[in-house]
Write a protein that holds these residues in place. Structure first.
Motif, PDB file in Angstrom:
ATOM      1  N   CYS A  18     -92.126  30.514   8.838  1.00 25.98           N
ATOM      2  CA  CYS A  18     -91.629  30.753   7.489  1.00 25.98           C
ATOM      3  C   CYS A  18     -92.217  32.073   6.974  1.00 25.98           C
ATOM      4  O   CYS A  18     -93.429  32.281   7.051  1.00 25.98           O
ATOM      5  N   LEU A  25     -91.155  25.942  11.320  1.00 32.36           N
ATOM      6  CA  LEU A  25     -89.822  25.682  10.793  1.00 32.36           C
ATOM      7  C   LEU A  25     -89.172  24.559  11.579  1.00 32.36           C
ATOM      8  O   LEU A  25     -89.483  24.354  12.751  1.00 32.36           O
ATOM      9  N   GLU A  26     -88.273  23.847  10.936  1.00 30.62           N
ATOM     10  CA  GLU A  26     -87.484  22.807  11.589  1.00 30.62           C
ATOM     11  C   GLU A  26     -86.054  23.309  11.705  1.00 30.62           C
ATOM     12  O   GLU A  26     -85.533  23.923  10.778  1.00 30.62           O
ATOM     13  N   ASP A  28     -82.215  22.604  11.714  1.00 28.18           N
ATOM     14  CA  ASP A  28     -81.179  21.663  11.293  1.00 28.18           C
ATOM     15  C   ASP A  28     -79.867  22.141  11.918  1.00 28.18           C
ATOM     16  O   ASP A  28     -79.226  23.063  11.409  1.00 28.18           O
ATOM     17  N   GLU A  33     -79.389  25.763   9.825  1.00 25.77           N
ATOM     18  CA  GLU A  33     -80.458  26.312   8.997  1.00 25.77           C
ATOM     19  C   GLU A  33     -81.806  26.077   9.662  1.00 25.77           C
ATOM     20  O   GLU A  33     -81.969  25.141  10.438  1.00 25.77           O
ATOM     21  N   VAL A  35     -85.496  25.167   8.399  1.00 26.38           N
ATOM     22  CA  VAL A  35     -86.047  24.566   7.187  1.00 26.38           C
ATOM     23  C   VAL A  35     -87.561  24.727   7.156  1.00 26.38           C
ATOM     24  O   VAL A  35     -88.253  24.411   8.125  1.00 26.38           O
ATOM     25  N   SER A  36     -88.042  25.212   6.021  1.00 23.97           N
ATOM     26  CA  SER A  36     -89.476  25.285   5.763  1.00 23.97           C
ATOM     27  C   SER A  36     -89.802  24.237   4.710  1.00 23.97           C
ATOM     28  O   SER A  36     -89.478  24.403   3.529  1.00 23.97           O
ATOM     29  N   ARG A  37     -90.414  23.147   5.147  1.00 23.11           N
ATOM     30  CA  ARG A  37     -90.802  22.088   4.200  1.00 23.11           C
ATOM     31  C   ARG A  37     -91.910  22.594   3.271  1.00 23.11           C
ATOM     32  O   ARG A  37     -91.945  22.240   2.095  1.00 23.11           O
ATOM     33  N   ASN A  40     -90.199  24.689   0.767  1.00 17.60           N
ATOM     34  CA  ASN A  40     -89.008  24.039   0.207  1.00 17.60           C
ATOM     35  C   ASN A  40     -87.793  24.960   0.240  1.00 17.60           C
ATOM     36  O   ASN A  40     -87.048  25.063  -0.734  1.00 17.60           O
ATOM     37  N   ALA A  42     -84.510  26.587   2.908  1.00 17.63           N
ATOM     38  CA  ALA A  42     -83.722  26.506   4.133  1.00 17.63           C
ATOM     39  C   ALA A  42     -83.102  27.875   4.381  1.00 17.63           C
ATOM     40  O   ALA A  42     -82.380  28.402   3.527  1.00 17.63           O
ATOM     41  N   LEU A  60     -84.523  23.685  -1.167  1.00 15.40           N
ATOM     42  CA  LEU A  60     -84.306  22.295  -0.764  1.00 15.40           C
ATOM     43  C   LEU A  60     -84.292  21.415  -2.002  1.00 15.40           C
ATOM     44  O   LEU A  60     -84.975  21.694  -2.987  1.00 15.40           O
TER      45      LEU A  60
END
Length: 61
Positions: A18, A25-26, A28, A33, A35-37, A40, A42, A60
């Protein structure tokens, strides 16, 4: 994703973090996308290329 859209190379995920938090990052696949939790956010993947600009990221919910 259709047949003309290049696929995202999941091996690239190992090298990307990120840009805001420098955390993992995840991926999706359905939304195309990253995703950076932690932040928050994408980040979109367009034509197989991650767009890691905060201005382009989606918050998010």
């Amino acid at each position: 994703m259709n047949e003309t859209t290049p696929a995202f190379d999941r091996h690239m995920l190992e090298a990307l973090v990120c840009p805001v938090t420098q955390t993992v990052l995840e991926y999706d696949a359905e939304a195309q996308e990253l995703v950076s939790r932690a932040a928050n956010l994408a980040f979109p993947i367009r034509n197989g290329i991650p767009v890691m600009l905060t201005d382009e990221a989606r918050p998010l919910e």
